[in-house]
Design a protein around this motif. Sequence first.
Motif, short mmCIF file in Angstrom:
data_model
loop_
_atom_site.label_atom_id
_atom_site.label_comp_id
_atom_site.label_asym_id
_atom_site.label_seq_id
_atom_site.Cartn_x
_atom_site.Cartn_y
_atom_site.Cartn_z
N ASP A 1 74.40 -14.24 -66.05
CA ASP A 1 73.41 -15.21 -65.54
C ASP A 1 73.15 -16.40 -66.43
O ASP A 1 72.11 -16.74 -66.88
N HIS A 2 74.45 -16.69 -67.30
CA HIS A 2 74.35 -17.87 -68.18
C HIS A 2 75.58 -18.56 -68.57
O HIS A 2 76.76 -17.76 -67.74
N ALA A 3 75.84 -19.73 -69.00
CA ALA A 3 77.04 -20.31 -69.01
C ALA A 3 77.60 -20.57 -70.37
O ALA A 3 78.42 -21.24 -70.59
N ILE A 4 76.97 -19.76 -71.30
CA ILE A 4 77.58 -19.81 -72.69
C ILE A 4 79.01 -19.10 -72.82
O ILE A 4 79.10 -17.92 -72.23
N LYS A 5 79.66 -19.82 -73.46
CA LYS A 5 81.09 -19.29 -73.88
C LYS A 5 81.12 -18.86 -75.24
O LYS A 5 80.37 -19.21 -75.99
N THR A 6 82.12 -17.73 -75.45
CA THR A 6 82.23 -17.17 -76.72
C THR A 6 83.42 -16.90 -77.34
O THR A 6 84.55 -16.94 -76.85
N ILE A 7 83.47 -17.17 -78.85
CA ILE A 7 84.79 -16.86 -79.54
C ILE A 7 84.42 -15.80 -80.32
O ILE A 7 83.32 -15.85 -81.19
N ILE A 8 85.17 -14.87 -80.62
CA ILE A 8 85.12 -13.78 -81.66
C ILE A 8 86.37 -13.61 -82.50
O ILE A 8 87.43 -13.53 -81.80
N SER A 9 86.24 -13.79 -83.87
CA SER A 9 87.28 -13.69 -84.57
C SER A 9 87.11 -12.47 -85.73
O SER A 9 86.01 -12.22 -85.78
N SER A 10 88.14 -11.61 -85.99
CA SER A 10 88.04 -10.71 -86.78
C SER A 10 89.34 -10.29 -87.57
O SER A 10 90.62 -10.67 -87.02
N HIS A 11 89.43 -9.70 -88.62
CA HIS A 11 90.55 -9.21 -89.37
C HIS A 11 90.64 -7.71 -89.32
O HIS A 11 91.70 -6.97 -89.78
#
Length: 378
Positions: free
Chosen positions: A209-219
Amino acid sequence: MAATNTFADLSALAQHLRTELEEKKFVLLYAYNGTGKTRLSMAFKDVGKHGEGEDATRDTLYFNAFTEDLFTWDNDLEGDSARVLKMNATSRFFVGLETMEMENRIRPFLHRYADFDFSIDYNDWTIHFSRDAQVGELIQAVDDIKVSRGEENLFIWCFFLAIVQLAMDGAEAYQWVKYIYIDDPITSLDEHNAIAVGSHLAQFLRRKDHAIKTIISSHHTLFFNVLWNELREIAHKKFAPHFLSHTRKTGEYHLSYTGDTPFFHHLTLLQEIWRAKEAGEIYTHHFNALRSLLEKSSIFHGHKKFTVCIKQQDDDQDDTLYGRLVNILSHGNYSFYDPVEMLPENKAHFEKILADFLEFYPFNPELMPATQEQETTP
């Protein structure tokens, strides 16, 4: 072979990720420590920042080492009693929060992982922690305690999730948020909490119900694998996983699409499960770890469902009983700081699924950690 894109600097890479997010909802990045993940998150933020001072506009809500630095300890060196975590009130990260009832928003997240409580004083922008403790025959609250580094990281992480929830809900103070960038939220956490945080984060982000985009980075390979599995199921074609690397000699950055095979991190997970089983210390959260092991193994062998790694029972022609059991018992709201021992019946199911799995996939027994009894036997 996976396609690889090369970028001259982090700004060019950040712009590429923004272009990719025009079609995708999630981007997942794996990179070794020192590659530049934190600097990339700031470069991504800077691309969307325009203007200066109070007139500046932005579009990225981020979690990284800089977010954690907004919280600092005052250990009351003189009195050695009133220890508080101070918030940097000048940061726009905290704008308008005093009217948002943040305690009630943070607690549901925090109590998934921790057994302490807190209160926020907006007059001096400090956070006070407390924990129930046995004092004689009574349970009493001990105030103004200093929590561990892992607990502190979990609190800040839950604080951030509460703000993300406000942005998803369309709160006026966070209507500017178009992107969420999360970099390594699980420092100081053990393997089990890495699974819990990764699984919960994926389920939390699945709202449509929202238009927010997400980036997730990890080692962290286990955290990456958990998110890879969860987000692939949630987003499918709207999900892009990548491996990020850096050539120091040229300064270039390389982004490789990981395709349908995540990094394999099954051996450490199997060893943890085996150690718990051998010690007789099987808790409810171990079903999360068992499911993760089954998922990784099924993906490695080219299957789409983890249930192929569960031995079919003679009295279960539809081959669904244990699959449903793992599904149900791996989605409980379990606390890793207050583990609950598994019921005897479920423990028996757990041990049978694990034994059948190891019979079908004969891992080298030398990889399995010895029990304490075996270690002390001359």
